[in-house]
Structures are given as C-alpha cells and as structure tokens.
Motif scaffolding. Structure first.
Motif, short mmCIF file in Angstrom:
data_model
loop_
_atom_site.label_atom_id
_atom_site.label_comp_id
_atom_site.label_asym_id
_atom_site.label_seq_id
_atom_site.Cartn_x
_atom_site.Cartn_y
_atom_site.Cartn_z
N ALA A 139 0.98 -0.98 -0.24
CA ALA A 139 0.61 -0.02 -0.26
C ALA A 139 0.35 1.64 0.20
CB ALA A 139 -0.77 -0.21 1.22
N ALA A 140 1.82 1.15 0.66
CA ALA A 140 2.92 2.29 0.92
C ALA A 140 3.11 2.83 -0.20
CB ALA A 140 4.10 2.29 1.98
N HIS A 141 4.32 1.41 -1.11
CA HIS A 141 4.82 1.80 -2.38
C HIS A 141 3.53 2.48 -3.29
CE1 HIS A 141 7.99 -1.00 -2.15
NE2 HIS A 141 8.43 -0.18 -1.32
N GLY A 142 2.22 1.71 -3.46
CA GLY A 142 1.27 2.24 -3.59
C GLY A 142 0.63 3.60 -3.98
N ILE A 143 0.67 4.50 -2.73
CA ILE A 143 0.08 5.63 -3.29
C ILE A 143 1.75 6.23 -3.37
CG2 ILE A 143 0.78 5.88 -0.29
CD1 ILE A 143 -2.27 7.90 -0.76
N LEU A 144 3.19 5.63 -2.95
CA LEU A 144 4.24 6.82 -3.13
C LEU A 144 3.90 7.17 -4.98
CD1 LEU A 144 7.12 5.30 -0.88
CD2 LEU A 144 5.24 7.23 -0.75
N ARG A 145 3.89 5.77 -5.86
CA ARG A 145 3.76 5.68 -7.03
C ARG A 145 2.33 6.50 -7.60
NH1 ARG A 145 3.81 0.52 -7.24
NH2 ARG A 145 1.22 0.25 -7.33
N GLN A 146 1.02 6.52 -6.90
CA GLN A 146 0.08 7.18 -7.63
C GLN A 146 0.88 8.89 -7.34
OE1 GLN A 146 -4.03 5.76 -6.02
NE2 GLN A 146 -3.33 8.19 -5.19
N LEU A 147 0.86 9.28 -6.25
CA LEU A 147 1.26 10.52 -5.78
C LEU A 147 2.97 11.12 -6.15
CD1 LEU A 147 -0.29 11.04 -3.25
CD2 LEU A 147 -1.30 11.48 -5.31
N SER A 172 -5.40 -7.49 9.19
CA SER A 172 -5.63 -8.80 9.17
C SER A 172 -7.06 -9.57 7.90
CB SER A 172 -5.88 -9.54 10.77
OG SER A 172 -4.84 -9.11 10.93
N GLY A 173 -6.45 -10.23 7.75
CA GLY A 173 -7.42 -10.55 6.83
C GLY A 173 -7.27 -10.76 4.87
N ALA A 174 -6.23 -10.05 4.30
CA ALA A 174 -6.25 -8.72 5.40
C ALA A 174 -6.16 -7.38 4.06
CB ALA A 174 -4.19 -9.18 5.10
N GLY A 175 -5.39 -6.20 4.65
CA GLY A 175 -6.22 -5.63 3.67
C GLY A 175 -4.93 -3.79 4.91
N SER A 176 -4.25 -3.32 3.39
CA SER A 176 -3.87 -1.92 4.18
C SER A 176 -3.89 -0.44 3.36
CB SER A 176 -2.77 -1.70 4.10
OG SER A 176 -1.27 -3.15 5.14
N ASP A 177 -4.93 0.44 3.65
CA ASP A 177 -5.02 1.79 3.45
C ASP A 177 -4.21 2.78 3.36
OD1 ASP A 177 -7.80 0.34 3.14
OD2 ASP A 177 -8.41 1.40 4.96
N ALA A 178 -3.31 3.42 2.06
CA ALA A 178 -2.13 4.29 2.45
C ALA A 178 -2.86 5.96 2.45
CB ALA A 178 -1.19 3.98 1.76
N PHE A 179 -2.21 6.64 2.94
CA PHE A 179 -3.04 8.19 2.99
C PHE A 179 -2.30 9.27 2.98
CE2 PHE A 179 -6.20 5.36 5.21
CZ PHE A 179 -7.24 6.24 4.87
N SER A 180 -1.75 9.79 2.17
CA SER A 180 -0.26 10.45 1.75
C SER A 180 -1.45 12.74 2.50
CB SER A 180 -0.09 11.30 0.82
OG SER A 180 0.73 12.30 0.86
N ILE A 181 -0.92 12.68 3.41
CA ILE A 181 -1.74 13.94 4.30
C ILE A 181 -1.12 15.15 4.58
CG2 ILE A 181 -2.66 14.77 6.59
CD1 ILE A 181 -3.66 11.32 6.70
N LYS A 182 -1.00 16.27 3.86
CA LYS A 182 -0.37 17.54 4.09
C LYS A 182 -1.34 17.98 4.61
CE LYS A 182 1.85 20.06 0.80
NZ LYS A 182 2.47 20.81 -0.21
N VAL A 183 -0.50 19.14 6.36
CA VAL A 183 -0.58 20.37 7.14
C VAL A 183 -0.90 21.32 6.79
CG1 VAL A 183 -0.15 20.26 9.81
CG2 VAL A 183 -0.10 18.45 8.57
N LYS A 184 -2.12 21.56 7.00
CA LYS A 184 -2.63 23.22 6.81
C LYS A 184 -2.30 24.05 8.31
CE LYS A 184 -5.58 23.74 4.32
NZ LYS A 184 -6.96 23.24 3.29
N LYS A 185 -2.35 25.58 7.56
CA LYS A 185 -1.80 25.98 8.56
C LYS A 185 -3.55 26.36 9.53
CE LYS A 185 -0.58 31.23 8.18
NZ LYS A 185 0.20 31.43 6.47
N ALA A 186 -4.25 25.59 9.66
CA ALA A 186 -5.10 25.81 10.78
C ALA A 186 -5.29 24.42 11.71
CB ALA A 186 -6.78 25.52 10.28
N ILE A 187 -4.18 24.04 11.76
CA ILE A 187 -3.30 22.93 12.73
C ILE A 187 -3.41 24.51 13.91
CG2 ILE A 187 -1.15 23.12 12.07
CD1 ILE A 187 -3.46 20.06 13.56
#
Lengths: 131, 387, 348
Positions: free
Chosen positions: C216-224, C299-314
């Motif tokens: 999943a990590a490779h997938g999102i790195l590739r995608q973005l 487990s069972g099994a799957g992974s969800d990957a996200f790329s998140i960019k922090v913004k000012k409002a934090i």
C-alpha cells in the motif's frame, strides 16, 4: 426493564438535555414536565446544560447494588452543574480518597448498565475530575 | 372533627422470623392489639395497612384484602397505604382521619413487612425503589448511598463527626437491650461502629438499620369511648404529613428534611405544643445520620447541633429529650411498613407508664416521626396522656 | 482529491497494566517480552467503558477541534472488532451522543485493525461527490485476548476519530490521496460466538502485515510520485513496537520520521484505534506544510495508505481538545488481578 423506558430518555442521558421554564426561566435537570413554580402558566422547553460542575457531596460505595459490583469502590456524588441544577452521578477514574466537596468535574460518556448479559446496554453520563 | 385515641397496641417480635409467614405475623400483631384494647374483632369498622412492598418482598399485592380475609374481618373495608418506609405512619394518619371525621369508630392501623423471604441483595434492591429509579438508582445509588451523601454534607457544613453518628447506634442498641421485641439485644461501642465494614462511606454497617421482619398494630377509636375505658387513654393530639422531591439532589438542603419540618409544624400546631414540650420521641433513624437530622428538624436542638446533643447524652433515657427508647429502627429493627406503627406502640407504652426498664419517668407527651425514602414523605404524630 | 481533515480527537482509557505483570503471571521473563514486542505497558478499559463509550469520547474531542455544527455531519462510521453488540450499531450510539441525528447515514465497519481508515475513505468519497458536508470516521477497540495468548501483552483499548470535509480554509490537513491493497489472507480471525481471536503466529508477519503495508505504501508513493524523503512523518499500523520500525526501515523511512506517531510502547495495540491515534499524535505536533504518510493494516488482510499534508489551521485547532500525550501521561496502574476483573475474565 424493556428498552423504551431508557430509550425515551436518551437525549437527557447522553447529552444532559434538561428543561427550562419559558415563564420563570428556571432550568431543570433531571427534566421536569411542569414547572413547580409556574405550574400550568409555565412552558417547559428542552434546554442543553453545561457539562461541567462541582461536587456538592459524595459517598464511597463499598456495597453496590446489582449490576454495579465490579465498580466497587466507586464514588457516588451529587454534582451541581454550572447552570444550577444538581444531579446524582458517579465520579469515575479517580482515587476515592482524593475526592473533595467542591472539586470540579466534567461529564463523560459511560456504560450505565445492561439488562443481563443478552439484553440492551444502557449508556449515559458520569463525571470525572477536571485535571 | 372529634378527638381520637389509641386504645390498644400489639407488636410481633422484630427480627429474622424464619418460621413466620406474612399472614401469621399480621394476625399475631392484630390479635395482641385487640386483646390489649379489650374489644372484640367484630367491633372493628375498617383497616388501614401500611406496607411498602409486599409485591417485591413476597410477590403479593392486594394485601389489604388478604389481611381482612385472614383476620376473619371481611367484609369490612380494608385499605393498603404506601409511602415507602413511612407507610405505617401514613396508615395511622388515615385511620385517625377516618375516626375523627365520624365515618368510623373502631379502626385498625397496622403495618407489616416480611423482608427475609428474599435474599439480601433483592431486599436492598426493593428498598431502593423508594428512591428515584430514573435519576438516582440508575446512577448506582442505594439507600445507604443517599444517606451517606447527606452525612458527608452534614459533616462538611456542621462538623458532625463519625463518632457522633456512632453514638446514635450505641444508644439505640442499649435501649433495644431493654425491649423484648427488639431485633438486637447486643451492646455495641463507638469503636465497633467505626470499625464495622464500610457500606457507603462515611456510613459503616453499624450506622445502618437492619433488614427485619415484623408487624405492629394499633386500634384507633374516638377519645370519648377511650375515656370510658378503665386505663390511661392516649390521645392523638396532632398529626402532620408533608411531601418533598423524591430525589435528594433536587432539594435545597441536603442536611435536613423539609418534609419533616413541615409535618412537625402541622402536628405541633394541631397539638398546641412545641418541641420543648415533648417528653419522649421515636424518630426515623434508618441510618445514624437520620436521627441526628431528625432531632434537629423536629426542633429538639438547632440545625447542626444534633451531633452535639447526642454526644452530650441528651437523647438517652434520662436525658433532656429521650429519643428512640424502643431501640429505634437501628436497634429494634426496621420492617419498613411496620416501623411507623411500631413507633406508636412504643410511645403508647411510654405514656401509659408501662415501658418497663426503658420507661421515661413522667412522660406525658410523646412524638413519632416516620420518613419515606430519603425524605420525600414525612409524617409526625403527637400523643398526650388523656387523663 | 479535494478532501481534508477538519477535526480529530482521541480517547484512551486511564488504566494501564505493565507488561511485567502479565509476563510474571505466565512465567515469562518480563524484559525479554518487553524487548521482543517493544511495548512497556498497555491501556485497559474501566468496567464501564467499551467501544461505544471510547468512540463517543474520541468523537466529542474531534468535534471540539472541528468547531462545526454536528447537524452538518452526514455520515458516521465506527470501525471496530469489538462492537458492544453483534447486531445493533455502535454508530447510532455515537450519532446520538454527538447530536448528529437524525439526518445522516451511519454504519459500523469491521476490518480487523483497519476499519477506522476504511471509514475515512468512505467519508472522503461522500464528501468528494458532494453527498455530505462532513463525515466522521472512528476507529476504536477494547481488544480481546485469551489469557496466556501472546496477544494478551498488547491487546489494548483506545480510539481515534477524524472528521472529513472539503479541503478548504477550515481543514487542518489535506488528504492528497489514498491507496489500498487487499488480499484474502487469513492471518488473524475470530469466529462467530467465540470470545477471543485466533491468529496464525508467525504467519501474521511477512505474508500479512509486511506484504500489505509495504504494497500500500509503494502504491501511494507511486500514485502521487512521492518518495519517503517527501514526508516529515510516517505512521504505520502498530500491533507492537517492532513491526512499524521494521516496515519503516524496509520502506526507507528513518526512525525520526516515525518517532512522533509511535504510541504503541505506552498503550499497546488499540487495534482499530492504533493508526488513528498514531495519526493524531503526529497532528498534535506537526507543522503546516509537513507531509504525513499513514498506512493502516487490517488482518484478513488489507492496508489503506494516505498522504496527508498539514495546513495552517492546525495551529489554532490542535489545542482545542486533549492531545495524545496527555492521555499517555494520565494513567492509573492496575495489577493483573484487577485487570482480570475489569476485562470480565473473572466471573462471579
């Protein structure tokens, strides 16, 4: 207990929704359905109470009623909410020896009870000390 | 309205009456009262029965009919009166009103509770139904719990001590030792009260009244008829009853019972006496703190000084105002529905002068104080020697 | 994607048991167990806490940060493998307790430890298509483990909630993209009517956790078109302390990049709550414009990957509710016997 008895009070128990008399502005919790002062002249409407208050008095329960045995010893208290009304509640996650009258507390969401092992689970407010 | 008197009293032994049923107990108390009054059952016009919860304790409702039936007194009207632990006191008040009004002449006021036919947890659960189920019991409150809340606040506001509360229990056990029908004939000490197991702190086991079986019965009649009988008549000089919020948290004060103050005011006014005139009192000491609050609310001392009055020994026999000479709910036992009538039995003995070792010398005016729940109901009666 | 995080919140029960105490009960050497798992202690729910109460507390904290009208919430998903009821949703309890009812959709999710991130994806989809204004996804568990099972050292309780909305001014972080990797891999399961899960032992490692997280990590790195160096922080599902460290190394992330979000040593594995709490711990500290990689595992099994960019409002929002660190430090230790009572292992 059949589910409706608890179910109809879910707003009160989950979110401290009391009532307020539109005539004299007095706030009630637990909710009242007629204002004891204004009676039929009063007009009661739902009122959302503040979730903070102070301990007015407390006791430490060592002999618990059925369903509360696993919580022993627990703190039973009367809390005065910032809006005025008082309620009976547990103060959780504390050392009973460190509770004092006047301590500030805030509402938390907890399991209140259950109809045996296969019945409905009841949720509602308890309180904890403000750290 | 005509004057009303108590012409006969009867009581069972109080305690764990394993071998006696509900039916046997009430009949025993009733027969003794009739014998004491020296009248025939046929003369009885009506019955008022104080009972908190036969439905929960023995799964039997409709007990007024059951009692009339088993007493052999059907078809006279029989009515159950319920006000939690004040049921007995309320039954007496109904009987008094019915005789005073002229509707009836001879009326039974009885009280009964059979509490040991269920397990202790069920009994305490049944008692808790006198509190607010939705907003107190659901939060984990029990009766000792609610009285502990009052005790803690009383300690906080007035400096009342756990030792002073313990002294109430010690005194009432001492008195119970002199009362043949009392549940306990054991003396206790302040130390043993303080060291007894915690129930809901600050209340310990020996601060609490026990679970008790028992029945009591008095015969109410017009005073004019009582005066013609050849024994000291005991006149019901005053009766008062008041209600308050069922839940403790809704009250202005957590250190006294407004219902007691109001009921006492009514009764004092009607009897044309004040607290200073009372020679002996039976008060509702379901917990030690309850007696301390009661003697304040009834005006025997200032608010906040009940602990001190107890510590000074003023509520003992021989003190300024002897309280709970019978042993009270703590020492004599507390069969909830019977308690209010049992208190009257004691005061009648005291005013007649036949209370034996626990006799208060020269007692002429007595008071009973019976509370339902944490004070949602209170009923006060004042009695005078009628000679 | 035009989706952002407008609020987040966590809840961790206050009770803790030290792994030393559990190890001693089963005759294991405490230091060996702790080193092997890289976990010191785990959270334990009070007897009156369950997945519903934890979810409500986390959701209320998320709402404090979001500052939105709960009536604007159009979807609530609660992901857990310890829902209090087998049939009857936790999500409705949460919806009522945060006053979001009745005009919304709600459902419980189950995908072992990744049901919370699956809910984020569902909310993101609904927000993106304009069906709802806000959606809230919660991952929470009071994880069960058979006494004496290795899982007992880590099965903990806690939860995290994330409120998803459009990526506009009120968003405290932008979700740049998400990528999932799923196969049928029975590494961990619990059958109907069984109180405790079973697992495949070492089979839970390489073909399960590692394969899915890495893919999943490779997938999102590739995608973005991103590399590990583009991220200030990374959060990997943390069933113990060792797995996320190993997977980080395998993917080319440094210890510093995962330090912020690695909470498992102090609370154990909160299952559906684990990745959510890890993300919250990073958001508690991250600076605007920093990028966070988040990869859950179920487990069972799957992974969800996200790329998140922090913004000012934090910066203005993160102090509006208690931070993860406060929960980590606010604790009461209990011993093993109290633990067995709290977990209903002792039956009266």
């Amino acid at each position: 207990m059949a589910a409706p008895r608890f179910w109809r009070e879910i707003p009160n128990r989950y979110n401290l929704i009391g009532t307020r008399c539109g005539n004299c502005n007095k706030v009630f919790f637990p909710p009242r359905y007629i204002c004891p002062q204004c009676r039929r002249m009063g007009k009661l409407e739902p009122y959302k109470l503040s979730r903070r208050g102070k301990i007015v008095t407390y006791g430490v329960v060592h002999v618990a009623p059925e369903g509360f045995e696993d919580l022993v010893p627990y703190v039973l208290a009367i809390v005065e909410l910032e809006d005025g009304p008082r309620l009976t509640t547990q103060v959780v996650d504390c050392d009973p020896n460190e509770i004092k009258i006047g301590d500030e507390v805030e509402m938390v969401f907890r399991r209140i009870g259950a109809d045996r092992e296969d019945g409905v689970i009841y949720y509602g407010f308890k309180f904890r000390k403000v750290e | 309205m005509r004057d009303v008197a108590i012409i006969g009293v009867g009581i069972t032994k109080f305690g764990e009456l394993w071998d006696l049923s509900f039916r046997q107990m009430i009949i025993e108390a009733g027969a003794r009262a009739l014998e004491d009054a020296d009248i025939d059952g046929k003369q009885i016009d009506a019955m008022y029965i104080g009972n908190m919860s036969a439905g929960q304790f023995i799964c039997q409702e409709h007990i007024a009919s059951l009692i009339a039936d088993h007493a052999g007194l059907a078809p006279i009207p029989s009515t159950r009166v319920e006000g939690a632990c004040a049921s007995g006191g309320l039954a007496l008040r109904q009987a008094v009103i019915s005789v005073a009004s002229g509707v009836h002449d001879y009326v039974v006021a009885a009280g009964i509770e059979k509490m040991t036919d269920v397990m202790t947890e069920q009994a305490t659960g049944a008692l808790a139904t006198a509190a607010d189920q939705e907003w107190e019991v659901n939060a984990g409150a029990t009766f000792p719990g609610l009285y502990a809340l009052m005790a803690r606040r009383h300690m906080y506001e007035f400096g009342t001590t756990e030792e002073q509360m313990a002294m109430v229990a010690v005194k009432n056990h001492n008195n119970a030792c002199m009362n043949p029908c009392a549940q306990y004939h054991t003396r206790i000490t302040v130390e043993s009260v303080l060291k007894s197991p915690p129930v809901v702190l600050p209340l310990k086991l020996l601060d609490c009244s026990p679970i008790t079986d028992g029945a009591a019965c008095v015969i109410v009649a017009p005073a004019e008829k009582a005066r013609k009988m050849d024994r000291v008549p005991v006149i019901v000089a005053g009766t008062g009853q008041a209600s308050d919020t069922i839940s403790l948290h809704s009250r202005q004060s957590l250190t006294g019972l407004m219902a007691t103050t109001r009921a006492a005011d009514m009764a004092y006014k009607m009897a044309r006496v004040g607290p200073e005139d009372i020679d002996v009192a039976e008060v509702h000491d379901c917990f030690t703190i309850a007696e301390i609050m009661a003697i304040e609310d009834l005006g025997f001392c200032k608010k906040g000084e009940g602990g001190k009055l107890t510590e000074e020994g003023q509520t003992e026999i021989g003190g300024k105002i002897p309280v709970n000479t019978s042993g009270g709910l703590k020492g004599k036992g507390h069969p909830v529905g019977a308690t209010g009538i049992a208190q009257v039995v004691e005061i009648v003995h005291q005013l007649r002068g036949d209370a034996g070792k626990r006799q208060v010398k020269g007692a002429e005016i007595g008071l009973t104080h019976n509370v339902g729940g944490t004070g949602g109901t209170a009923v006060v009666h004042i009695f005078k020697r009628g000679d | 994607m035009n989706v952002g995080i407008v609020g987040y919140g966590v809840y961790i029960p206050r009770y803790r048991i030290r792994l030393d105490d559990i190890a001693r009960v089963w005759g294991e050497e405490p230091s060996r167990v702790k080193q092997g798992l890289m976990v010191e202690e785990k959270s334990v729910p009070a007897p009156d806490e369950d997945t519903a109460t934890i979810s409500v507390e986390a959701a209320r904290n998320a709402l404090k940060r979001a500052g939105i009208n709960p009536q604007d919430i159009g979807a609530i998903y609660v992901g857990s493998e310890s829902h209090p009821y087998a049939v009857k949703p936790t999500a409705t309890i949460v919806a009522e307790a945060i006053e979001a009812t009745p005009n919304l959709t709600a459902a419980d999710m189950e995908f072992a430890c990744k049901a919370g991130t699956a809910g984020i994806q569902a909310c993101a989809g609904l927000v993106e298509m304009g069906q709802i204004k806000y959606g809230i996804s919660i991952g929470a568990d009071t994880a069960q483990a058979a006494p004496g099972d290795p899982l007992e050292y880590t099965a903990a309780a806690g939860g995290g909630a994330v409120i998803i909305g459009k990526n506009d001014g009120e968003a405290l972080a932008e979700i740049e993209g998400t990528y999932s990797y799923t196969t049928d891999t029975p590494d961990f399961w619990r059958r109907e009517m069984r109180p405790y899960p079973k697992h495949g032992g070492r089979f839970t490692g390489k073909p399960a956790y590692f394969k899915h997280v890495v893919s999943a990590a490779h997938g999102i790195l590739r995608q973005l078109k991103l590399t590990p160096q583009d991220f200030a922080h990374a959060v990997f599902h943390q069933p113990n302390g060792k797995f996320p460290c190993q997977v980080a190394e395998e993917l080319g992330f440094s210890k510093a990049q995962i330090a912020c979000g690695l909470v498992v040593p102090k609370i154990g594995n909160t299952y559906s709550g684990a990745t959510m709490i890890g993300l919250a711990a990073v958001l508690d500290k991250a600076k605007p414009d920093e990028r966070i990689l988040v990869v859950s595992y179920g487990s069972g099994a799957g992974s969800d990957a996200f790329s998140i960019k922090v913004k000012k409002a934090i910066e203005e929002k993160r102090d509006l509710a208690p931070k993860v660190e406060q929960f980590l430090n606010n604790k009461i230790y209990i011993d093993y016997s109290t633990y067995t009572k709290y977990k209903s292992l002792l039956v009266r």
